[in-house]
Design a protein around this motif. Structure first.
Motif, PDB file in Angstrom:
ATOM      1  N   SER A 245       0.140 -38.362 -40.111  1.00 35.21           N
ATOM      2  CA  SER A 245       1.250 -39.299 -39.943  1.00 35.21           C
ATOM      3  C   SER A 245       0.712 -40.692 -39.832  1.00 35.21           C
ATOM      4  O   SER A 245       1.530 -41.649 -40.259  1.00 35.21           O
ATOM      5  N   HIS A 246      -0.796 -41.113 -39.622  1.00 39.99           N
ATOM      6  CA  HIS A 246      -1.323 -42.404 -39.690  1.00 39.99           C
ATOM      7  C   HIS A 246      -1.401 -42.604 -41.246  1.00 39.99           C
ATOM      8  O   HIS A 246      -1.281 -43.763 -41.531  1.00 39.99           O
ATOM      9  N   ILE A 247      -1.818 -41.837 -41.946  1.00 40.67           N
ATOM     10  CA  ILE A 247      -2.065 -42.192 -43.386  1.00 40.67           C
ATOM     11  C   ILE A 247      -0.879 -42.240 -43.941  1.00 40.67           C
ATOM     12  O   ILE A 247      -0.839 -43.261 -44.824  1.00 40.67           O
ATOM     13  N   ALA A 248       0.169 -41.680 -43.642  1.00 43.36           N
ATOM     14  CA  ALA A 248       1.461 -41.774 -44.302  1.00 43.36           C
ATOM     15  C   ALA A 248       1.999 -43.032 -44.178  1.00 43.36           C
ATOM     16  O   ALA A 248       2.582 -43.652 -45.214  1.00 43.36           O
ATOM     17  N   VAL A 249       1.703 -43.845 -43.248  1.00 42.95           N
ATOM     18  CA  VAL A 249       2.579 -45.062 -42.948  1.00 42.95           C
ATOM     19  C   VAL A 249       1.614 -46.074 -43.592  1.00 42.95           C
ATOM     20  O   VAL A 249       2.156 -47.418 -43.653  1.00 42.95           O
ATOM     21  N   GLY A 286       8.977 -39.020 -43.416  1.00 46.98           N
ATOM     22  CA  GLY A 286       9.015 -37.647 -42.949  1.00 46.98           C
ATOM     23  C   GLY A 286       8.961 -36.649 -43.631  1.00 46.98           C
ATOM     24  O   GLY A 286       9.287 -35.542 -43.742  1.00 46.98           O
ATOM     25  N   ASP A 287       9.735 -37.119 -44.964  1.00 45.64           N
ATOM     26  CA  ASP A 287      10.121 -35.905 -45.998  1.00 45.64           C
ATOM     27  C   ASP A 287       9.011 -35.625 -47.003  1.00 45.64           C
ATOM     28  O   ASP A 287       9.174 -34.912 -48.049  1.00 45.64           O
ATOM     29  N   ALA A 288       7.545 -36.186 -46.862  1.00 43.85           N
ATOM     30  CA  ALA A 288       6.744 -35.940 -47.393  1.00 43.85           C
ATOM     31  C   ALA A 288       6.327 -34.410 -47.641  1.00 43.85           C
ATOM     32  O   ALA A 288       6.441 -34.002 -46.375  1.00 43.85           O
ATOM     33  N   ALA A 289       6.048 -33.858 -48.675  1.00 41.09           N
ATOM     34  CA  ALA A 289       6.022 -32.231 -48.667  1.00 41.09           C
ATOM     35  C   ALA A 289       4.479 -32.084 -48.195  1.00 41.09           C
ATOM     36  O   ALA A 289       3.722 -33.076 -48.393  1.00 41.09           O
ATOM     37  N   VAL A 290       4.370 -30.876 -47.714  1.00 40.48           N
ATOM     38  CA  VAL A 290       3.095 -30.373 -47.181  1.00 40.48           C
ATOM     39  C   VAL A 290       2.997 -29.124 -47.849  1.00 40.48           C
ATOM     40  O   VAL A 290       3.469 -28.137 -47.523  1.00 40.48           O
ATOM     41  N   HIS A 291       1.647 -28.986 -48.825  1.00 38.27           N
ATOM     42  CA  HIS A 291       1.609 -27.532 -49.289  1.00 38.27           C
ATOM     43  C   HIS A 291       0.243 -27.303 -49.820  1.00 38.27           C
ATOM     44  O   HIS A 291      -0.345 -28.403 -49.767  1.00 38.27           O
ATOM     45  N   LEU A 292      -0.147 -26.279 -50.100  1.00 35.06           N
ATOM     46  CA  LEU A 292      -1.497 -25.814 -50.598  1.00 35.06           C
ATOM     47  C   LEU A 292      -1.779 -26.321 -51.919  1.00 35.06           C
ATOM     48  O   LEU A 292      -0.911 -26.459 -52.749  1.00 35.06           O
ATOM     49  N   ALA A 293      -3.051 -26.542 -52.122  1.00 32.85           N
ATOM     50  CA  ALA A 293      -3.507 -27.048 -53.617  1.00 32.85           C
ATOM     51  C   ALA A 293      -3.361 -25.741 -54.423  1.00 32.85           C
ATOM     52  O   ALA A 293      -3.383 -24.721 -53.877  1.00 32.85           O
ATOM     53  N   THR A 294      -3.135 -26.040 -55.662  1.00 37.55           N
ATOM     54  CA  THR A 294      -3.064 -24.993 -56.602  1.00 37.55           C
ATOM     55  C   THR A 294      -4.273 -24.402 -57.383  1.00 37.55           C
ATOM     56  O   THR A 294      -4.387 -23.563 -57.874  1.00 37.55           O
TER      57      THR A 294
END
Length: 310
Positions: A245-249, A286-294
């Protein structure tokens, strides 16, 4: 053809990559990171020869070699300025391997290389994202509008050394206290587990593993409903989700992509991180996706090669 090398704190992986960017043969060996760097470079060179042989080609057919290495990297001069988990400081890693192989060598931070690898695969879905690698340490690769963010001297993305805990008394490998890496890397998860077992009477099957417990053991037990293991995973997720959340801003990414060995815990890990991120992030992010690397463990070597294929 090219060779991409992912130099990690636990393993060295290398692969021969063709002109289309496809890995046609790969192999790995243990890093044994506490050794002198000369020995590690010797193993890197030998591994390159092994993968060339495995790909049924000749070293003369290799145009150049790309290395993804942990730590702060001076790409222009092929120098690892500082990599605490490999005990390198102002190490001319590029020139050392170039001398062994007789091929041009391009050096880049490992998480940056992995981020580029993921971008080559997922760029149509997100051209601004943060890749977080959870392995022996914690790394970060930041892609903004399709370009790697390196900072003025290569220090951008070193999120493993964000300060996240004022009360921590143990030292990180970097020499400071309270770094994100101390709580969210594979070694950090083990450290949290041992701390819980040593400082509480909580009943948990983690005690059956004793000093030999691994991060995989912790996640496996947590998935089975073990209360102690779930507490460790929740703590780890709280640290990482809050850090995100800190990185996101600062960079406002479209997505956070989680890679590295710990990511093998799968969606269970993502769920532990995502809830805390959503709880603590600024609303606009808040709408940033969070998912696994492919690309899994291939991301680093793929990206290291992609940097020289372009």
């Amino acid at each position: 053809m090219y060779i991409g090398i992912d130099l990690g704190g636990t393993n060295i992986a290398a692969g021969v990559v063709d002109e289309a960017g496809k890995i046609i043969y790969k192999a790995s060996v243990p890093t044994l990171a506490q050794r002198p760097i000369d020995e590690i470079v010797e193993d890197m060179a030998n591994l390159c020869i092994d993968v060339v042989n495995g790909a049924d080609c000749q070293i003369s057919e290799i145009k150049s070699v790309g290395i993804g290495c942990p730590g702060t990297v001076d790409n222009k001069n092929g120098i690892v300025a500082y990599a605490c988990n490999l005990r390198m400081q102002n190490t001319e890693l590029g020139a050392m391997l170039e001398k062994k192989l007789g091929k041009p060598v391009n050096l880049e931070n490992d998480a940056n290389a992995a981020a580029l690898g993921e971008y080559e695969v997922n760029g149509d879905n997100a051209d601004s994202f943060v890749l977080i690698t959870l392995g022996t340490g914690v790394g970060g690769g930041v892609i903004i509008n399709g370009k790697i963010l390196t900072g003025y001297n290569g220090g951008a993305g070193e999120i493993g050394h964000m300060h996240v805990d004022d009360n921590e008394t143990d030292s990180c490998n970097c020499g400071r206290k309270g770094c994100l890496e101390q709580f969210t890397s594979a070694t950090g998860v083990v450290r949290l587990a041992k701390r819980l077992m040593n400082n509480t009477d909580k009943e948990t099957k983690m005690r059956e593993f004793g000093e030999n417990i691994t991060a995989k053991d912790v996640f496996d037990l947590a998935k089975e409903g073990d209360a102690g293991a779930n507490e460790v995973v929740e703590t780890m997720g709280t640290y990482l989700g809050t850090a995100m959340s800190h990185i996101a801003v600062v960079v406002n990414p479209q997505a956070f992509i989680i890679g590295g060995g710990v990511s093998k815990a799968g969606q269970f890990l993502i769920d532990a991180i995502k809830d805390k991120y959503r709880e603590t992030c600024f609303a606009a992010c808040g709408d940033a996706a969070v998912h696994l690397a492919t690309l899994g463990n291939d991301a680093g070597m793929y990206g290291a090669a992609a940097m020289i294929c372009k």
